[in-house]
Design a protein around this motif. Structure first.
Motif, PDB file in Angstrom:
ATOM      1  N   LEU A  31      41.601  37.886  73.377  1.00  0.00           N
ATOM      2  CA  LEU A  31      42.152  38.687  74.522  1.00  0.00           C
ATOM      3  C   LEU A  31      41.426  40.136  74.539  1.00  0.00           C
ATOM      4  N   ARG A  32      41.252  40.725  75.808  1.00  0.00           N
ATOM      5  CA  ARG A  32      40.405  41.930  75.782  1.00  0.00           C
ATOM      6  C   ARG A  32      41.375  43.066  76.646  1.00  0.00           C
ATOM      7  N   VAL A  33      41.029  44.307  76.152  1.00  0.00           N
ATOM      8  CA  VAL A  33      41.475  45.483  76.743  1.00  0.00           C
ATOM      9  C   VAL A  33      41.202  45.474  78.241  1.00  0.00           C
ATOM     10  N   THR A  34      42.273  45.731  79.141  1.00  0.00           N
ATOM     11  CA  THR A  34      42.238  45.514  80.588  1.00  0.00           C
ATOM     12  C   THR A  34      41.819  46.793  81.483  1.00  0.00           C
ATOM     13  N   LYS A  35      42.034  47.967  80.765  1.00  0.00           N
ATOM     14  CA  LYS A  35      41.563  49.151  81.403  1.00  0.00           C
ATOM     15  C   LYS A  35      41.325  50.202  80.320  1.00  0.00           C
ATOM     16  N   ASP A  36      40.382  51.220  80.772  1.00  0.00           N
ATOM     17  CA  ASP A  36      40.086  52.021  79.905  1.00  0.00           C
ATOM     18  C   ASP A  36      41.244  53.039  79.473  1.00  0.00           C
ATOM     19  N   SER A  37      41.132  53.240  78.229  1.00  0.00           N
ATOM     20  CA  SER A  37      42.358  54.294  77.733  1.00  0.00           C
ATOM     21  C   SER A  37      41.860  54.789  76.311  1.00  0.00           C
ATOM     22  N   VAL A  38      42.932  55.682  75.720  1.00  0.00           N
ATOM     23  CA  VAL A  38      42.649  56.270  74.565  1.00  0.00           C
ATOM     24  C   VAL A  38      42.674  55.193  73.484  1.00  0.00           C
ATOM     25  N   GLY A  39      43.395  54.004  73.626  1.00  0.00           N
ATOM     26  CA  GLY A  39      43.394  53.060  72.720  1.00  0.00           C
ATOM     27  C   GLY A  39      41.953  52.147  72.660  1.00  0.00           C
ATOM     28  N   GLY A  40      41.070  52.106  73.714  1.00  0.00           N
ATOM     29  CA  GLY A  40      40.067  51.201  73.641  1.00  0.00           C
ATOM     30  C   GLY A  40      39.338  51.319  75.190  1.00  0.00           C
ATOM     31  N   ASP A  41      38.171  50.748  75.217  1.00  0.00           N
ATOM     32  CA  ASP A  41      37.500  50.601  76.466  1.00  0.00           C
ATOM     33  C   ASP A  41      37.796  49.306  77.074  1.00  0.00           C
ATOM     34  N   SER A  42      37.870  49.103  78.499  1.00  0.00           N
ATOM     35  CA  SER A  42      37.880  47.944  79.131  1.00  0.00           C
ATOM     36  C   SER A  42      36.831  46.958  78.866  1.00  0.00           C
ATOM     37  N   GLY A  43      37.450  45.705  78.708  1.00  0.00           N
ATOM     38  CA  GLY A  43      36.618  44.848  78.195  1.00  0.00           C
ATOM     39  C   GLY A  43      36.240  44.467  76.765  1.00  0.00           C
ATOM     40  N   THR A  44      36.657  45.365  75.994  1.00  0.00           N
ATOM     41  CA  THR A  44      36.650  45.230  74.451  1.00  0.00           C
ATOM     42  C   THR A  44      37.642  44.399  74.065  1.00  0.00           C
ATOM     43  N   LEU A  45      37.545  43.604  72.979  1.00  0.00           N
ATOM     44  CA  LEU A  45      38.551  42.667  72.354  1.00  0.00           C
ATOM     45  C   LEU A  45      39.486  43.363  71.926  1.00  0.00           C
ATOM     46  N   LEU A  46      41.025  42.998  71.717  1.00  0.00           N
ATOM     47  CA  LEU A  46      42.071  43.788  71.436  1.00  0.00           C
ATOM     48  C   LEU A  46      41.922  43.763  69.844  1.00  0.00           C
ATOM     49  N   ARG A  47      42.228  45.013  69.587  1.00  0.00           N
ATOM     50  CA  ARG A  47      42.551  45.126  68.085  1.00  0.00           C
ATOM     51  C   ARG A  47      43.954  45.727  67.642  1.00  0.00           C
ATOM     52  N   PHE A  48      44.723  45.127  67.015  1.00  0.00           N
ATOM     53  CA  PHE A  48      46.013  45.609  66.702  1.00  0.00           C
ATOM     54  C   PHE A  48      46.177  46.598  65.726  1.00  0.00           C
ATOM     55  N   ARG A  49      47.116  47.522  65.679  1.00  0.00           N
ATOM     56  CA  ARG A  49      47.100  48.502  64.716  1.00  0.00           C
ATOM     57  C   ARG A  49      47.874  47.859  63.786  1.00  0.00           C
ATOM     58  N   PRO A  50      47.786  48.506  62.404  1.00  0.00           N
ATOM     59  CA  PRO A  50      48.654  47.928  61.389  1.00  0.00           C
ATOM     60  C   PRO A  50      50.108  47.627  61.801  1.00  0.00           C
ATOM     61  N   TRP A  51      50.857  48.831  62.487  1.00  0.00           N
ATOM     62  CA  TRP A  51      51.958  48.820  63.022  1.00  0.00           C
ATOM     63  C   TRP A  51      52.382  47.572  63.743  1.00  0.00           C
ATOM     64  N   GLN A  52      51.344  47.023  64.634  1.00  0.00           N
ATOM     65  CA  GLN A  52      51.597  46.120  65.683  1.00  0.00           C
ATOM     66  C   GLN A  52      51.513  44.852  65.048  1.00  0.00           C
ATOM     67  N   SER A  53      50.458  44.633  64.158  1.00  0.00           N
ATOM     68  CA  SER A  53      50.461  43.300  63.385  1.00  0.00           C
ATOM     69  C   SER A  53      51.758  43.155  62.356  1.00  0.00           C
ATOM     70  N   CYS A  54      52.284  44.142  61.906  1.00  0.00           N
ATOM     71  CA  CYS A  54      53.658  43.880  61.051  1.00  0.00           C
ATOM     72  C   CYS A  54      54.697  43.653  61.962  1.00  0.00           C
ATOM     73  N   LEU A  55      54.767  44.350  63.189  1.00  0.00           N
ATOM     74  CA  LEU A  55      55.958  43.990  64.110  1.00  0.00           C
ATOM     75  C   LEU A  55      55.885  42.472  64.651  1.00  0.00           C
ATOM     76  N   PHE A  56      54.630  42.097  64.823  1.00  0.00           N
ATOM     77  CA  PHE A  56      54.541  40.470  65.440  1.00  0.00           C
ATOM     78  C   PHE A  56      54.900  39.551  64.117  1.00  0.00           C
ATOM     79  N   CYS A  57      54.349  40.115  62.849  1.00  0.00           N
ATOM     80  CA  CYS A  57      54.870  39.193  61.718  1.00  0.00           C
ATOM     81  C   CYS A  57      56.209  39.148  61.625  1.00  0.00           C
ATOM     82  N   ARG A  58      56.968  40.174  61.849  1.00  0.00           N
ATOM     83  CA  ARG A  58      58.446  40.222  61.747  1.00  0.00           C
ATOM     84  C   ARG A  58      59.124  39.406  62.854  1.00  0.00           C
ATOM     85  N   LEU A  59      58.491  39.698  63.946  1.00  0.00           N
ATOM     86  CA  LEU A  59      59.477  38.970  65.255  1.00  0.00           C
ATOM     87  C   LEU A  59      59.144  37.543  64.978  1.00  0.00           C
TER      88      LEU A  59
END
Length: 504
Positions: A31-59
């Motif tokens: 999965l890729r970033v869909t629009k340019d933002s502070v979090g990453g450039d459009s078209g680059t692969l998603l890179r979850f932050r540690p807090w996001q990874s922890c969220l999904f591991c709990r969920l």
């Protein structure tokens, strides 16, 4: 790494058995970033932050018997922390890893809101060459033919959702749901699934719904609090809430950082410093600190409108937008003009064309002179180059039809939350930043001083200080509508300046 403000417990053993790591690996591989933002450039692969990874591991934790631990979840975080990307990635994963004949749904208070997460998911699939050919992508649906599964977007008309069989439902901005009916319908509809899950991702809002009782979202928030305090035992409910505690100083950068997991990363520190100066406090607390609010707020700070006065008028022949808010009996009717900015440094100027208010000694049968109103609109179109006449279609359809048949550029602007919330915010920012000017008309100043900012499940917009109040705000509403359209691309061609009515 900062921690959530509120969090229901999940054991390390359940996390280790869960799908969190698998989900993160899938998302970061395809999965890729869909629009340019502070979090990453459009078209680059998603890179979850540690807090996001922890969220999904709990969920996505699993019980000892191998089943998902959670059947319902409420995840709250301030805006601009990546809620849409998180929801879209989860929906795609649920479509790919779910059962044969699976059904995934995005829901929200209205279909346009629900399409935000769905639209992000659709773009992610279209941008992934390894995945695009495996799906059939439609306007409101994504199919996975290999498993017969489908992902659809739905709106809040709950009575139309009977007969569905979802295994995963992603609810965006739960705080905006007018009632709990849609949530309950989707929850009951998933009862036949082996591992159903409903995930609400939201910011905070007002505590009460339209009935005056606790809103769906606030009720779930309180439920999560009771689980954390040990008052209720419900291991199937997951609750993670990022935000600031009640009473926190909304001007404090330390509070901003603690409330926003993506602070100075996904969302920039400069954005907070700027927005706190131009955003009403109630709106800032709900959207930036994820705090619940319950009261109406005075709209413009004392002196802010006066500071924008220049005393000037709009020259004849200038390009303008007219804002019209009409009534028939026992109320006021307003016609406001706003100049269209010619460049980035050009301030729109706001002035009153005409206002019709019930005289203090008039009887309850007093009504607005419709022909006088129509003539004033025509005179304004002879005086200026009118790009649009912006109006709420309610009750004045006949007048709009007549004027439109004469070639005047009527543009309907229903005073719905989807229109008025962003327009109210634009006007407020313009006043606070002094990027708008006005002539100093005392009638407009009076109507603006009568406004309060009322926040409900759809956002913050103008209101009278009390229901049935005799204080008028129609000139303020007209000015808000006109400024919104004056700063946007025109919807219709302007009327030629100094036309002859005989030529129409």
């Amino acid at each position: 790494m900062s921690a959530p403000y509120l969090l229901t417990p999940v054991s390390d053993e359940d996390i280790a058995r869960g799908d969190g790591s698998q989900f993160v690996n899938f998302s970061e591989s395809f999965l890729r970033v869909t629009k340019d933002s502070v979090g990453g450039d459009s078209g680059t692969l998603l890179r979850f932050r540690p807090w996001q990874s922890c969220l999904f591991c709990r969920l996505l934790a699993r019980r000892a018997d191998g089943r998902y631990k959670h059947r319902q979840a409420l995840i709250g975080m301030p805006r601009k922390n990546g809620k849409s990307a998180v929801g879209a990635a989860l929906a795609i994963y649920g479509l790919v890893s779910g059962p044969k004949g699976g059904e995934v749904y995005s829901i929200a208070a209205d279909k346009e809101q629900a399409r935000i997460v769905f639209g992000t998911a659709k773009k992610m699939i279209e941008m992934a060459p390894e995945m695009a050919n495996s799906f059939n992508v439609y306007r409101d649906a994504i199919e996975l033919p290999a498993t017969g599964s489908v992902y659809r977007v739905l709106s809040a008309e709950a009575f139309t959702k009977e007969g569905l069989n979802p295994h995963l439902t992603i609810a965006d901005e739960v705080h905006a749901q007018p009632t709990r009916e849609l949530w309950d319908v989707m929850s009951l509809a998933s009862g036949a699934r082996v591992e159903p899950m409903m995930v609400g991702i939201t910011t905070a809002g007002v505590k009460s719904d339209s009935s005056g009782g606790d809103s769906l979202c606030y009720g779930m928030y309180q439920y999560g609090e009771k689980i954390i305090r040990g008052e209720i035992e419900d291991p199937a409910f997951y609750f993670e809430w990022w935000g600031a505690p009640e009473g926190a100083d909304h001007n404090d950068p330390a509070v901003w950082a603690a409330a926003n997991p993506g602070y100075n990363d996904i969302v920039s520190e400069e954005d907070f410093k700027s927005s706190v100066l131009r955003t009403p406090e109630a709106e800032y607390r709900t959207k930036r600190l994820n705090q619940w609010v319950s009261t109406a707020q005075a709209w413009l700070p004392a002196g802010a409108w006066d500071d924008c006065e220049t005393g000037g008028t709009i020259p004849d022949g200038a390009e303008v937008v007219l804002g019209f808010d009409g009534s028939f009996t026992n109320d006021s009717t307003a016609l406001v003009v706003v100049s269209c900015p010619a460049g980035e440094d050009d301030k729109p100027l706001i002035d009153v064309v005409a206002a019709w208010e019930k005289p203090t000694d008039a009887s309850n049968g007093w009504s607005v002179d419709i022909f006088s109103v129509e003539d004033e609109i025509r005179k304004a179109c002879r005086r200026w180059q009118v790009r649009e006449i912006v109006c709420d279609p309610f009750r004045w359809a006949r007048t709009y039809q007549i004027l439109e048949s004469e070639g005047l550029p009527i543009v309907e602007f229903p005073q719905s939350p989807s229109r008025m919330v962003p327009a109210t915010q634009r006007f407020y920012e313009a006043v606070m930043n002094k990027t708008v000017a006005h002539s100093g008309d005392p009638r407009l100043a009076r109507h603006l001083s009568n406004c309060v900012l009322r926040t409900d499940s759809r956002g913050s917009r103008l209101s009278k200080d009390a229901k049935g109040s005799p204080r008028k705000i129609d000139l303020a509403v007209s000015a808000v509508m006109a400024l919104e359209r004056a700063c946007q691309e025109p919807e219709v061609a302007p009327v030629p300046q100094f036309f002859s009515w005989a030529d129409l």
